[in-house]
Design a protein around this motif. Structure first.
Motif, short mmCIF file in Angstrom:
data_model
loop_
_atom_site.label_atom_id
_atom_site.label_comp_id
_atom_site.label_asym_id
_atom_site.label_seq_id
_atom_site.Cartn_x
_atom_site.Cartn_y
_atom_site.Cartn_z
N PRO A 248 7.44 -2.56 16.55
CA PRO A 248 7.05 -1.27 15.95
C PRO A 248 7.87 -1.15 14.53
CG PRO A 248 8.11 -0.75 18.00
CD PRO A 248 8.33 -2.23 17.70
N GLY A 249 7.78 -2.15 13.50
CA GLY A 249 8.26 -2.03 12.27
C GLY A 249 9.01 -3.51 12.11
N GLY A 250 9.39 -3.79 10.64
CA GLY A 250 10.29 -4.95 10.48
C GLY A 250 11.64 -4.80 11.12
N LYS A 251 11.93 -3.58 10.92
CA LYS A 251 13.35 -2.62 11.24
C LYS A 251 13.47 -3.41 12.68
CE LYS A 251 15.47 0.77 9.70
NZ LYS A 251 15.60 2.38 9.51
N PHE B 239 18.67 -13.43 5.05
CA PHE B 239 18.34 -13.64 3.75
C PHE B 239 17.05 -12.87 3.32
CE2 PHE B 239 15.35 -16.16 0.98
CZ PHE B 239 16.32 -16.66 -0.06
N ASN B 240 16.97 -12.18 2.17
CA ASN B 240 15.93 -11.44 1.74
C ASN B 240 15.53 -11.32 0.52
OD1 ASN B 240 16.04 -7.73 0.85
ND2 ASN B 240 14.39 -9.01 1.81
N SER B 241 14.41 -12.06 0.21
CA SER B 241 13.93 -12.31 -1.21
C SER B 241 12.26 -11.99 -1.02
CB SER B 241 13.96 -13.64 -1.52
OG SER B 241 13.32 -14.07 -2.65
N SER C 272 14.56 -8.78 -3.02
CA SER C 272 15.52 -7.97 -2.56
C SER C 272 15.11 -6.57 -2.72
CB SER C 272 16.99 -8.59 -2.95
OG SER C 272 17.44 -7.37 -3.09
N ASN C 273 15.29 -5.84 -1.29
CA ASN C 273 15.70 -4.36 -1.51
C ASN C 273 17.24 -4.35 -1.30
OD1 ASN C 273 16.03 -1.93 -1.18
ND2 ASN C 273 14.84 -1.52 0.94
N PRO C 274 17.98 -3.74 -2.47
CA PRO C 274 17.92 -2.96 -3.40
C PRO C 274 17.58 -3.76 -4.96
CG PRO C 274 19.93 -3.02 -3.21
CD PRO C 274 19.49 -3.97 -2.26
N MET D 195 9.76 -9.25 3.57
CA MET D 195 8.82 -7.87 3.63
C MET D 195 8.19 -7.59 2.22
SD MET D 195 7.94 -5.69 5.67
CE MET D 195 8.58 -5.10 7.03
N TYR D 196 8.73 -8.30 1.20
CA TYR D 196 8.33 -7.78 -0.39
C TYR D 196 7.59 -9.11 -0.94
CZ TYR D 196 10.87 -3.60 0.23
OH TYR D 196 11.38 -2.46 0.62
N GLU D 197 7.30 -10.06 -0.06
CA GLU D 197 6.65 -11.31 -0.32
C GLU D 197 5.74 -11.21 -1.44
OE1 GLU D 197 4.31 -13.13 2.86
OE2 GLU D 197 3.85 -14.83 1.61
N VAL E 135 3.50 -5.39 7.55
CA VAL E 135 2.50 -4.81 6.85
C VAL E 135 3.00 -3.62 6.15
CG1 VAL E 135 0.74 -5.66 8.44
CG2 VAL E 135 1.51 -3.55 8.75
N SER E 136 4.18 -3.05 6.12
CA SER E 136 4.50 -1.67 5.59
C SER E 136 4.29 -1.87 4.24
CB SER E 136 6.06 -1.73 5.94
OG SER E 136 6.11 -1.25 7.41
N LYS E 137 4.82 -2.71 3.29
CA LYS E 137 4.91 -2.47 2.12
C LYS E 137 3.62 -3.22 1.32
CE LYS E 137 9.23 -1.66 3.07
NZ LYS E 137 9.93 -0.24 2.63
N ALA E 138 3.17 -4.15 1.76
CA ALA E 138 2.33 -5.04 0.98
C ALA E 138 0.80 -4.26 1.20
CB ALA E 138 2.06 -6.54 1.45
N TRP F 214 2.49 3.12 9.81
CA TRP F 214 1.66 2.65 11.05
C TRP F 214 2.78 1.88 12.08
CZ3 TRP F 214 -3.52 2.74 11.60
CH2 TRP F 214 -4.28 3.52 10.29
N ARG F 215 3.92 1.17 11.49
CA ARG F 215 5.01 0.87 12.16
C ARG F 215 4.54 -0.61 12.91
NH1 ARG F 215 7.73 1.42 9.62
NH2 ARG F 215 9.45 0.94 11.15
N ILE F 216 4.29 -1.34 12.07
CA ILE F 216 3.99 -2.91 12.45
C ILE F 216 4.86 -3.86 11.78
CG2 ILE F 216 2.32 -4.84 12.68
CD1 ILE F 216 1.88 -2.49 14.89
N PHE G 87 9.68 -3.19 -5.37
CA PHE G 87 9.54 -2.06 -6.37
C PHE G 87 10.60 -1.26 -6.60
CE2 PHE G 87 7.05 -1.19 -2.22
CZ PHE G 87 8.29 -0.23 -1.56
N TYR G 88 11.75 -2.24 -6.92
CA TYR G 88 13.14 -1.56 -6.97
C TYR G 88 13.77 -2.12 -8.30
CZ TYR G 88 12.45 -0.66 -1.87
OH TYR G 88 11.93 -0.17 -1.01
N VAL G 89 14.48 -1.32 -9.16
CA VAL G 89 15.47 -1.81 -10.18
C VAL G 89 16.91 -1.27 -9.60
CG1 VAL G 89 13.94 -2.31 -12.04
CG2 VAL G 89 15.24 0.35 -11.67
C1 PLP Z 1 14.29 -5.54 3.10
C2 PLP Z 1 13.29 -4.63 4.20
N1 PLP Z 1 13.32 -5.07 5.22
C3 PLP Z 1 12.67 -4.32 6.19
C4 PLP Z 1 12.15 -3.25 5.99
C5 PLP Z 1 11.48 -2.40 7.33
O1 PLP Z 1 10.31 -2.15 7.32
P1 PLP Z 1 9.56 -1.49 8.32
O2 PLP Z 1 9.11 0.21 7.64
O3 PLP Z 1 8.46 -2.17 8.50
O4 PLP Z 1 10.48 -1.17 9.40
C6 PLP Z 1 12.31 -2.55 4.84
C7 PLP Z 1 12.02 -1.14 4.74
O5 PLP Z 1 12.49 -0.47 3.82
C8 PLP Z 1 13.06 -3.41 3.94
O6 PLP Z 1 13.17 -2.80 2.64
#
Ligand code: PLP
Length: 403
Positions: free
Chosen positions: A101-104, A173-175, A177-179, A209-211, A240-243, A249-251, A327-329
């Protein structure tokens, strides 16, 4: 005598999500009639496309409203395998895929399934707010490595090397990146995977997530693609959250070695069980259906990025690099530290900057401390061009008025 409390001690190690707190505060001020521009939220302002909504409605009509396999039904796992193959040159079987239920929740399951007390997880800063707290909740120890503005907010190979100890279990690793919006090109990522290949006990969780939200000529790559030698110790995560503008929907999903995927399913089987069946069907359509709207939306995001970067770089004391994606600066506010706000308060931290900006100009941003690297703040430009223009002007006015 200390008062007995119902709350667990482990909870005192973590804090509620600061980005959610900022969004909540902006909502409350708005409800009180204040003309707030909220640049705090991490979700696209676009709607979920109709074909995806319809797939969910049809699933309900067909009676697809029961439990599924704990970590996802075969149809979504198949769609995910095809996605990894098509877009990332990665070959996985369905038994190597987990849906949550979400990337988290994917990250949470992975950490719960793997961390013992004392295990270290390397997290570059600035980081997405949840990484350290999920690691702490799972009993591990976050180890931070700065990825500074001078380095384009990118982790450097020698610093990764230095941070690795015998106790290191993961690199998160996150690319993009948020933030920071910073993303790694193939050769930049290869320098990191070259380090990892020398340390066979270190696993990589790649949060992709932001691919799809990358701009100009940027080509997205993921660690297991750049270094196939890492495939047996990489968890490639996405969602699927961001793209697809599907945050509600939480997947989320990931692919990796079977034993890890099985262990993550075990965690999920005793926590949330399967992600919503209806949302899984919607995500099948998202992954298998038309993809062209993603590029159209990315073009809009790019225009907004350029607008907000330019507005911020014309604000006295701020410095904003142009990020490759998300979608961050993440502008620096070092140039305003020590100055006095209209309220008479001296701005000593990025937290003060965000608070005074909210008070004076009703613009809500998230202070850099929340992401582990100061003095910066994060703006989400997933909002209308008019709101961004107005917010940029308010920020310029605020900075010009500091003495
Ligand atoms: C870098 C990053 N990873 C994972 C998530 C989690 O996404 P989800 O809403 O699918 O749990 C977010 C959401 O803000 C994020 O910014």
């Amino acid at each position: 005598m200390t008062e007995r409390t119902i709350l667990a001690q482990s909870l005192s190690r973590i804090k509620p999500s600061p980005t959610m707190a900022v969004t909540q505060k902006a909502r409350e001020l708005s409800a009180n009639g204040i003309d707030i521009i909220s640049l705090g939220a991490g979700e696209p302002d676009f709607d979920t496309p109709d074909n995806i909504k319809n797939a969910a409605i049809e699933a309900i009509r067909r009676g697809e409203t029961k439990y599924t396999n704990v970590d996802g039904m075969p149809e979504i796992k198949q769609a995910i395998c095809e996605k990894f193959n098509r877009e990332n040159e990665l070959t996985y079987e369905t038994a190597q895929v987990s849906v949550a239920p979400g990337g988290k929740a994917i990250i949470y399951n992975a950490m719960m399934a793997t961390l013992d007390p004392g295990d270290e997880v390397i997290i570059p800063r600035p980081y997405w707010v949840s990484y350290p707290d999920i690691v702490l909740l799972a009993g591990g120890s976050p180890v931070f490595v700065n990825a500074t503005l001078k380095q384009g907010f990118r982790l450097q190979p020698e610093e990764l090397e230095q941070a690795i100890t015998k106790k290191t279990k993961w690199l998160i690793f996150n690319s993009p990146s948020n933030p920071s919006g910073a993303a790694y090109r193939r050769e930049q990522l290869k320098m990191l995977t070259d380090v990892l290949i020398r340390h066979p006990h270190v696993w990589v969780l790649s949060d992709d997530m932001y691919e799809h939200l990358v701009y100009d000529d940027f080509v997205f790559v993921t660690p297991a693609q750049v270094e196939p030698g890492l495939i047996d110790r990489t968890l490639t995560m996405n969602g699927v959250s961001k793209a697809y503008a599907m945050t509600g929907w939480r997947i989320g999903y990931a692919a990796g070695p079977k034993n890890l995927i099985k262990a993550m399913a075990k965690v999920q089987s005793q926590s949330t069980s399967n992600p919503s069946t209806i949302s899984q069907w919607a995500a099948v359509e998202a992954l298998n259906g038309p993809q062209d709207f993603i590029a159209d939306r990315a073009r809009v995001f790019k225009e907004r990025r350029d607008l907000i970067v330019s507005l911020l770089n014309h604000a006295k004391g701020l410095q904003c690099p142009i990020p490759e994606g998300a979608f961050y600066v993440y502008p620096s506010c070092a140039g305003v530290i020590g100055k006095t706000a209209p309220s008479g308060k001296v701005i000593e931290t990025d937290g003060d900057f965000a608070a005074e900006l909210l008070d004076a100009e009703a613009v809500s941003v998230v202070h850099g401390e929340a992401f582990g690297l100061s003095p910066f703040f994060r703006i989400s430009y997933a909002t209308s061009t008019e709101a961004l223009l107005e917010a940029g002007q308010r920020i310029q006015r605020f900075c010009a008025g500091l003495t």
